[in-house]
Write an enzyme that holds these catalytic residues in place. Sequence first.
Site, PDB file in Angstrom:
ATOM      1  N   SER A  46       0.833  -1.215   0.000  1.00  0.00           N
ATOM      2  CA  SER A  46       0.000   0.000   0.000  1.00  0.00           C
ATOM      3  C   SER A  46       0.864   1.262   0.000  1.00  0.00           C
ATOM      4  O   SER A  46       0.358   2.349  -0.268  1.00  0.00           O
ATOM      5  CB  SER A  46      -0.953   0.004   1.200  1.00  0.00           C
ATOM      6  N   HIS A  47       2.145   1.141   0.335  1.00  0.00           N
ATOM      7  CA  HIS A  47       3.056   2.283   0.259  1.00  0.00           C
ATOM      8  C   HIS A  47       4.254   1.953  -0.629  1.00  0.00           C
ATOM      9  O   HIS A  47       5.350   2.468  -0.424  1.00  0.00           O
ATOM     10  CB  HIS A  47       3.509   2.709   1.665  1.00  0.00           C
ATOM     11  N   ALA A 122       4.942   5.956   3.889  1.00  0.00           N
ATOM     12  CA  ALA A 122       4.832   5.231   5.158  1.00  0.00           C
ATOM     13  C   ALA A 122       5.787   5.858   6.175  1.00  0.00           C
ATOM     14  O   ALA A 122       6.933   6.185   5.854  1.00  0.00           O
ATOM     15  CB  ALA A 122       5.187   3.767   4.935  1.00  0.00           C
ATOM     16  N   LEU A 123       5.318   6.013   7.405  1.00  0.00           N
ATOM     17  CA  LEU A 123       6.131   6.728   8.400  1.00  0.00           C
ATOM     18  C   LEU A 123       7.274   5.891   8.971  1.00  0.00           C
ATOM     19  O   LEU A 123       8.206   6.440   9.556  1.00  0.00           O
ATOM     20  CB  LEU A 123       5.228   7.226   9.536  1.00  0.00           C
ATOM     21  N   THR A 159      -6.448   9.255   7.921  1.00  0.00           N
ATOM     22  CA  THR A 159      -6.056   7.910   8.354  1.00  0.00           C
ATOM     23  C   THR A 159      -5.004   7.995   9.458  1.00  0.00           C
ATOM     24  O   THR A 159      -4.718   7.022  10.138  1.00  0.00           O
ATOM     25  CB  THR A 159      -5.516   7.099   7.161  1.00  0.00           C
ATOM     26  N   GLY A 186      -4.795   3.288   1.285  1.00  0.00           N
ATOM     27  CA  GLY A 186      -4.134   2.576   0.193  1.00  0.00           C
ATOM     28  C   GLY A 186      -4.514   1.099   0.141  1.00  0.00           C
ATOM     29  O   GLY A 186      -4.611   0.506  -0.934  1.00  0.00           O
ATOM     30  N   GLU A 187      -4.741   0.487   1.318  1.00  0.00           N
ATOM     31  CA  GLU A 187      -5.129  -0.934   1.326  1.00  0.00           C
ATOM     32  C   GLU A 187      -6.510  -1.100   0.698  1.00  0.00           C
ATOM     33  O   GLU A 187      -6.756  -2.057  -0.040  1.00  0.00           O
ATOM     34  CB  GLU A 187      -5.143  -1.469   2.761  1.00  0.00           C
ATOM     35  N   PRO A 305       6.513  -5.968  16.291  1.00  0.00           N
ATOM     36  CA  PRO A 305       6.198  -5.149  15.131  1.00  0.00           C
ATOM     37  C   PRO A 305       7.440  -4.986  14.262  1.00  0.00           C
ATOM     38  O   PRO A 305       8.533  -4.788  14.795  1.00  0.00           O
ATOM     39  CB  PRO A 305       5.797  -3.804  15.727  1.00  0.00           C
TER      40      PRO A 305
HETATM   41  O1  PYC Z   1      -3.192   5.154   2.464  1.00  0.00           O
HETATM   42  O2  PYC Z   1      -3.856   5.932   4.368  1.00  0.00           O
HETATM   43  C1  PYC Z   1      -3.331   6.087   3.252  1.00  0.00           C
HETATM   44  C2  PYC Z   1      -2.835   7.449   2.863  1.00  0.00           C
HETATM   45  C3  PYC Z   1      -2.520   8.483   3.674  1.00  0.00           C
HETATM   46  C4  PYC Z   1      -2.069   9.516   2.869  1.00  0.00           C
HETATM   47  C5  PYC Z   1      -2.152   9.110   1.625  1.00  0.00           C
HETATM   48  N1  PYC Z   1      -2.623   7.845   1.627  1.00  0.00           N
END
Ligand code: PYC
Length: 336
Positions: A46-47, A122-123, A159, A186-187, A305
Amino acid sequence: METVNLSLEEAYALAYHALSSNGFSEQHAAVIAQNVTAGERDGCASHGLWRLLGIVDTLRKGKVSADALPTVISQAPAIVKADAHGAYSLLAFEQALPLLIEKTQQCGIAALAINRCVHFSALFADVEPLTDAGLVALATTPSHAWVAPAGGTQPLFGTNPIAFGWPRGEKHPFIFDMATSAAARGEIQLLHRAGKAIPEGWGIDSEGNPTTDPQAVLEGAMLTFGGHKGSALAAMVELLAGPLIGDMTSAESLAWDNGAGGLPYGGELILALDPTRFLGEDASAHLARAETLFSGMQAQGARLPGERRYLSRLNSEKQGVEITQSLYDDIRALSA
Ligand code: PYC
């Protein structure tokens, strides 16, 4: 489903080409390509490379700068400010990181506020360089108003991910990176792309009814994880990485987007803490106690994690990454 295997070098080159051929400067293209390749490598689709579609689309919609250079300033003894000037956050993060580390080592605790950045990444990727430097770290950012507060039915929060990292010397750091919504947007978008239903509890339709139809949730509202607990954390993220640092809430970001469908625009807050400044000579004894905690978790069969991420990283380094042929074609088409 037809798939394509790419070495990490090929994945990076694919991403870099898609970005630079659309007008991103060399510096932005390099940090973005590195980030989405790392997401794919670490099993976080997703990222991963899929993000390139939204990254380029946001540029084409005029909602992100392709080349703005960040300005980094020392705002206070323990506060760094980085103004991204409307570009993606990653270059601002990269350029502010050395000063954040320096201030954290001097003061024991320091913060970096990135302002006026467009955010997709992604952080965990922002926390890991800090754990690599032996620091404890926490990062958070709002997004667009996509998520209803617990008890409500209308999107208000983003989110709103929170990533936390703890350094473990030679071992992989303890890092979690979780949306305060039941899933990252994204998921849901990826399941929608694959024509699949989403799990119950991820969202509601525009009438407020529970649904497993991803399209209905994308048009309705996502839900927080853990009901009112996730909702409270989502509100905290809005406050910490919105008004506290003089930047937008998720609702303000969506209003600024004005229906264009670009990626979220606003701020990111990163906190870093130096265990050696908190603990002095006792640091290693206390860090060893953290290891006892981690072993206690693992002894019960719990996964730490990040474990899956590091396993995926190892596999991808050996075998490359696999993406669907349709995603590969869509990314190639970005440069056509
Ligand atoms: O997938 O949660 C997400 C997201 C946050 C910012 C852009 N996409």
